[in-house]
Design a protein around this motif. Structure first.
Motif, PDB file in Angstrom:
ATOM      1  N   PRO A 225      42.343  36.208  47.611  1.00  0.00           N
ATOM      2  CA  PRO A 225      41.301  37.532  47.200  1.00  0.00           C
ATOM      3  C   PRO A 225      41.538  37.713  45.655  1.00  0.00           C
ATOM      4  N   GLU A 226      42.885  37.768  45.126  1.00  0.00           N
ATOM      5  CA  GLU A 226      42.963  38.006  43.521  1.00  0.00           C
ATOM      6  C   GLU A 226      42.550  36.916  43.053  1.00  0.00           C
ATOM      7  N   LEU A 227      42.706  35.775  43.357  1.00  0.00           N
ATOM      8  CA  LEU A 227      42.077  34.357  42.654  1.00  0.00           C
ATOM      9  C   LEU A 227      40.632  34.630  42.711  1.00  0.00           C
ATOM     10  N   ALA A 228      39.985  34.649  43.593  1.00  0.00           N
ATOM     11  CA  ALA A 228      38.499  34.844  43.643  1.00  0.00           C
ATOM     12  C   ALA A 228      37.839  35.962  42.662  1.00  0.00           C
ATOM     13  N   THR A 229      38.631  37.129  42.722  1.00  0.00           N
ATOM     14  CA  THR A 229      38.280  38.150  41.845  1.00  0.00           C
ATOM     15  C   THR A 229      38.705  37.931  40.461  1.00  0.00           C
ATOM     16  N   THR A 230      39.814  37.140  40.170  1.00  0.00           N
ATOM     17  CA  THR A 230      39.915  36.832  38.721  1.00  0.00           C
ATOM     18  C   THR A 230      38.979  35.745  38.136  1.00  0.00           C
ATOM     19  N   VAL A 231      38.569  34.672  39.124  1.00  0.00           N
ATOM     20  CA  VAL A 231      37.599  33.671  38.833  1.00  0.00           C
ATOM     21  C   VAL A 231      36.233  34.380  38.247  1.00  0.00           C
ATOM     22  N   MET A 232      35.932  35.174  39.306  1.00  0.00           N
ATOM     23  CA  MET A 232      34.734  36.027  38.882  1.00  0.00           C
ATOM     24  C   MET A 232      34.482  36.614  37.539  1.00  0.00           C
ATOM     25  N   ALA A 233      35.925  37.436  37.342  1.00  0.00           N
ATOM     26  CA  ALA A 233      36.046  38.453  36.256  1.00  0.00           C
ATOM     27  C   ALA A 233      36.153  37.658  34.741  1.00  0.00           C
ATOM     28  N   ALA A 234      36.540  36.299  34.955  1.00  0.00           N
ATOM     29  CA  ALA A 234      36.833  35.477  33.763  1.00  0.00           C
ATOM     30  C   ALA A 234      35.294  34.649  33.453  1.00  0.00           C
ATOM     31  N   LEU A 235      34.829  34.685  34.376  1.00  0.00           N
ATOM     32  CA  LEU A 235      33.286  33.982  34.208  1.00  0.00           C
ATOM     33  C   LEU A 235      32.566  35.062  33.835  1.00  0.00           C
ATOM     34  N   ARG A 236      32.551  36.318  34.282  1.00  0.00           N
ATOM     35  CA  ARG A 236      31.802  37.293  33.665  1.00  0.00           C
ATOM     36  C   ARG A 236      32.350  38.063  32.491  1.00  0.00           C
ATOM     37  N   ARG A 237      33.507  37.536  31.665  1.00  0.00           N
ATOM     38  CA  ARG A 237      34.053  37.847  30.534  1.00  0.00           C
ATOM     39  C   ARG A 237      34.780  39.224  30.795  1.00  0.00           C
ATOM     40  N   GLN A 238      35.155  39.684  31.986  1.00  0.00           N
ATOM     41  CA  GLN A 238      35.704  40.909  31.944  1.00  0.00           C
ATOM     42  C   GLN A 238      37.337  40.898  32.453  1.00  0.00           C
ATOM     43  N   ALA A 239      38.018  40.579  30.902  1.00  0.00           N
ATOM     44  CA  ALA A 239      39.328  40.282  31.014  1.00  0.00           C
ATOM     45  C   ALA A 239      40.122  41.504  31.604  1.00  0.00           C
ATOM     46  N   ASP A 240      39.681  42.757  31.255  1.00  0.00           N
ATOM     47  CA  ASP A 240      40.438  43.699  31.794  1.00  0.00           C
ATOM     48  C   ASP A 240      40.441  43.763  33.395  1.00  0.00           C
ATOM     49  N   VAL A 241      39.293  43.559  33.982  1.00  0.00           N
ATOM     50  CA  VAL A 241      39.406  43.272  35.408  1.00  0.00           C
ATOM     51  C   VAL A 241      40.237  42.177  36.060  1.00  0.00           C
ATOM     52  N   ALA A 242      40.295  41.166  35.392  1.00  0.00           N
ATOM     53  CA  ALA A 242      41.119  40.123  35.665  1.00  0.00           C
ATOM     54  C   ALA A 242      42.583  40.314  35.623  1.00  0.00           C
ATOM     55  N   LEU A 243      42.909  40.978  34.139  1.00  0.00           N
ATOM     56  CA  LEU A 243      44.581  41.348  34.082  1.00  0.00           C
ATOM     57  C   LEU A 243      44.877  42.311  34.860  1.00  0.00           C
ATOM     58  N   GLY A 244      43.959  43.548  34.990  1.00  0.00           N
ATOM     59  CA  GLY A 244      44.384  44.625  35.687  1.00  0.00           C
ATOM     60  C   GLY A 244      44.574  44.485  37.088  1.00  0.00           C
ATOM     61  N   ASN A 245      43.715  43.574  37.890  1.00  0.00           N
ATOM     62  CA  ASN A 245      43.903  43.159  39.149  1.00  0.00           C
ATOM     63  C   ASN A 245      45.254  42.334  39.510  1.00  0.00           C
ATOM     64  N   VAL A 246      45.600  41.577  38.545  1.00  0.00           N
ATOM     65  CA  VAL A 246      46.964  41.020  38.908  1.00  0.00           C
ATOM     66  C   VAL A 246      48.072  41.953  38.825  1.00  0.00           C
ATOM     67  N   ILE A 247      47.913  42.659  37.679  1.00  0.00           N
ATOM     68  CA  ILE A 247      49.142  43.726  37.482  1.00  0.00           C
ATOM     69  C   ILE A 247      49.342  44.897  38.676  1.00  0.00           C
ATOM     70  N   GLY A 248      47.920  45.277  39.012  1.00  0.00           N
ATOM     71  CA  GLY A 248      47.901  46.266  40.033  1.00  0.00           C
ATOM     72  C   GLY A 248      48.163  45.495  41.483  1.00  0.00           C
ATOM     73  N   SER A 249      47.801  44.333  41.758  1.00  0.00           N
ATOM     74  CA  SER A 249      48.203  43.842  42.910  1.00  0.00           C
ATOM     75  C   SER A 249      49.622  43.439  43.163  1.00  0.00           C
ATOM     76  N   ASN A 250      50.522  43.138  41.992  1.00  0.00           N
ATOM     77  CA  ASN A 250      51.821  42.820  41.953  1.00  0.00           C
ATOM     78  C   ASN A 250      52.454  44.260  42.104  1.00  0.00           C
ATOM     79  N   MET A 251      52.215  45.293  41.573  1.00  0.00           N
ATOM     80  CA  MET A 251      52.790  46.504  41.958  1.00  0.00           C
ATOM     81  C   MET A 251      52.770  46.806  43.263  1.00  0.00           C
ATOM     82  N   PHE A 252      51.454  46.980  44.037  1.00  0.00           N
ATOM     83  CA  PHE A 252      51.408  46.945  45.391  1.00  0.00           C
ATOM     84  C   PHE A 252      52.170  46.194  46.153  1.00  0.00           C
TER      85      PHE A 252
END
Length: 318
Positions: A225-252
């Motif tokens: 799920p994180e990979l799918a979200t980050t791939v779409m964020a990268a393609l949409r040029r939403q780096a904040d979503v990509a990096l925030g997704n990883v950091i938030g998920s790791n904390m959870f």
């Protein structure tokens, strides 16, 4: 063959159910008037970590806690090296434009707390309560920061926030919201059960330890799920979503999942974790320092390095 089929079905169910739960939860929150920023920091991050939570709880109930711990440690390592590495091969992520320093510092603090508790030998109920208290504190800080941010940006259009949330639809009917929530809540435990049962049988068939299966097969599967979200964020040029997704998920993963799972039952720590895997996880997290503090972009070269490091880690385990 049936065990591999169970694993495949379990992964598909986890992906579909996790997506359904996130869509339902996001739109429920929007209908109730919860700010989109709060939703992205909490519900979406928790939703993409829901497969890891269900897998870990199911593993403890089935008497294989090695899968639970391996799942979380392996997922956190995969989140940094694989989930950020692979999308960078497709499109550069302009992380230089993001300000994730506060969240990153919290993730490093969560990692340090997790490792310190791991050296106690077993994650028990006391450990779980400590981790959940830390999670509550971090969520409280995120809530207050979000309120301050929204107060400082009163002129911003709320619709801009909503566009950053996958599947957000402020006009979604209540019946559809409830349907998404119910499908997610039914599919997640079913998918988790199939995946754990199949993974345990595979481990026994090939004489591979449950911990290794958790660090590899289960960890990669639940990071999809994180990979799918980050791939779409990268393609949409939403780096904040990509990096925030990883950091938030790791904390959870560190605070919420092991915190809840250790309340279900004790989780003994394999000595191999203390010698190797925990430090690989911590080292992978620290690799984000150049992108968080020195405003570097995650370009294709970095994508090759991060993905290569993950392949090397998996080979070293096997």
């Amino acid at each position: 063959m049936m065990d591999w089929i169970y694993v495949g079905l379990g992964l598909v169910l986890l992906l579909l159910a996790g997506d359904s739960l996130v869509r339902g939860a996001v739109n429920l929150s929007l209908r109730l008037g919860v700010p989109a920023l709060i939703v992205s920091l909490t519900i979406v991050a928790f939703g993409t970590s829901a497969p890891e939570l269900l897998i870990s709880v199911q593993a403890i109930l089935d008497g294989v806690p090695g899968i639970a711990l391996g799942n979380v440690v392996g997922s956190n390592t995969a989140n940094v090296l694989l989930v950020l590495g692979l999308p960078a091969l497709l499109a550069a992520m302009h992380t230089s434009e993001c300000d994730t320093r506060a969240s990153f510092i919290q993730m490093i603090a969560a990692t340090a707390l997790f490792i310190a508790l791991a050296f106690m030998g077993t994650f028990n109920r006391i450990s779980g309560l400590i981790l959940l208290a830390a999670l509550a504190a971090m969520l409280g800080h995120a809530f207050l920061s979000a309120k301050r941010h929204r107060r400082a940006c009163r002129l911003a259009d709320d619709e801009d926030d909503l566009e950053d949330l996958e599947g957000a639809d402020p006009d979604m009917p209540w019946a559809k919201i409830i349907m998404f929530l119910v499908l997610g809540l039914i599919g997640l435990p079913l998918g988790a059960s199939l995946l754990v049962d199949g993974a345990v049988n595979i481990a026994r068939t090939y004489d591979v330890s449950e911990t290794v299966i958790g660090l590899t097969l289960v960890a990669v599967g639940t990071s999809l799920p994180e990979l799918a979200t980050t791939v779409m964020a990268a393609l949409r040029r939403q780096a904040d979503v990509a990096l925030g997704n990883v950091i938030g998920s790791n904390m959870f993963n560190l605070l919420g999942i092991i915190g809840v799972a250790s309340l279900v039952g004790p989780i003994p720590v394999d000595p191999q974790f203390l010698r190797f895997d925990l430090w690989i996880m911590a080292g992978a997290s620290l690799l984000l320092v150049p992108f968080v503090f020195f405003k570097m972009d995650i370009k294709r070269g970095w994508g090759i390095v991060l993905t290569g490091l993950y392949v090397g880690y998996i080979l070293s385990i096997l």
